[in-house]
Design an enzyme around this catalytic site. Sequence first.
Site, PDB file in Angstrom:
ATOM      1  N   VAL A  62      -4.173  -8.520   8.025  1.00 30.07           N
ATOM      2  CA  VAL A  62      -4.839  -7.611   8.965  1.00 30.07           C
ATOM      3  C   VAL A  62      -3.785  -6.619   9.444  1.00 30.07           C
ATOM      4  CG1 VAL A  62      -6.135  -7.425  11.126  1.00 30.07           C
ATOM      5  CG2 VAL A  62      -6.422  -9.451   9.683  1.00 30.07           C
ATOM      6  N   GLU A  74      -1.129 -15.357   5.976  1.00 37.82           N
ATOM      7  CA  GLU A  74      -0.766 -16.717   6.387  1.00 37.82           C
ATOM      8  C   GLU A  74      -0.908 -16.892   7.901  1.00 37.82           C
ATOM      9  OE1 GLU A  74       0.847 -14.687   4.415  1.00 37.82           O
ATOM     10  OE2 GLU A  74       1.920 -15.731   2.812  1.00 37.82           O
TER      11      GLU A  74
HETATM   12  N1  THU Z   1       1.606  -9.857   3.215  1.00 39.27           N
HETATM   13  C1  THU Z   1       0.973 -11.017   3.491  1.00 39.27           C
HETATM   14  O1  THU Z   1      -0.185 -11.019   3.946  1.00 39.27           O
HETATM   15  N2  THU Z   1       1.611 -12.187   3.256  1.00 39.27           N
HETATM   16  C2  THU Z   1       2.870 -12.272   2.727  1.00 39.27           C
HETATM   17  O2  THU Z   1       3.414 -13.361   2.653  1.00 39.27           O
HETATM   18  C3  THU Z   1       3.523 -11.067   2.217  1.00 39.27           C
HETATM   19  C4  THU Z   1       2.953  -9.780   2.685  1.00 39.27           C
HETATM   20  C5  THU Z   1       0.931  -8.598   3.517  1.00 39.27           C
HETATM   21  C6  THU Z   1       1.508  -7.852   4.686  1.00 39.27           C
HETATM   22  C7  THU Z   1       1.027  -6.430   4.406  1.00 39.27           C
HETATM   23  O3  THU Z   1      -0.268  -6.290   4.975  1.00 39.27           O
HETATM   24  C8  THU Z   1       0.939  -6.359   2.896  1.00 39.27           C
HETATM   25  O4  THU Z   1       1.005  -7.692   2.436  1.00 39.27           O
HETATM   26  C9  THU Z   1       2.048  -5.554   2.250  1.00 39.27           C
HETATM   27  O5  THU Z   1       3.294  -6.014   2.631  1.00 39.27           O
END
Ligand code: THU
Length: 154
Positions: A62, A74
């Site tokens: 989000v 996560e």
């Molecule tokens: N992102 C995640 O949701 N989890 C992770 O472990 C790595 C990165 C998301 C954060 C951001 O919204 C997008 O991936 C690009 O970095």
Amino acid sequence: MTGADEGMPSAHPGGSAQDVDWAVLRERAVAMLDRAYAPYSGFPVGVAGLVDDGRIVAGCNVENAAYGVGLCAECGMVSDLVAGGGGLLRAVACVGRHGIPLMPCGRCRQLLWEHGGPECLLATPQGVLPMREILPQAFGPQDLDADRRREDTR
Ligand code: THU
């Protein structure tokens, strides 16, 4: 009770990669991709985790116009876990677009450590691996306990 409550996340009795229905977990993680709010990065992430009581918890990223306060998938999954009654994560699948397995960022590895402990399994691009290999020599609740014990004996 979470593993953190006990100071050190407990081992999962008899748990192994074979006991986990990875197809179901991956499917739930992929379903979360459609819920992701990622207008800035254009990089949707979905995650699903199997809890020790059999529940499946899930989350998506989000983002926010104030880039730095965006939430990783996560974070949402861990909120789902705690708000739904807590428990210990046994297995986690995190995916990017097209269901490609994704390694959690450093911060999120710490979240998984807190709520899954060293034996929590993660589906990685190199196969299923336990958290103790994903976050070696992790800082965790036991470090706080050890510090408090040292203080008490002074
Ligand atoms: N992102 C995640 O949701 N989890 C992770 O472990 C790595 C990165 C998301 C954060 C951001 O919204 C997008 O991936 C690009 O970095």
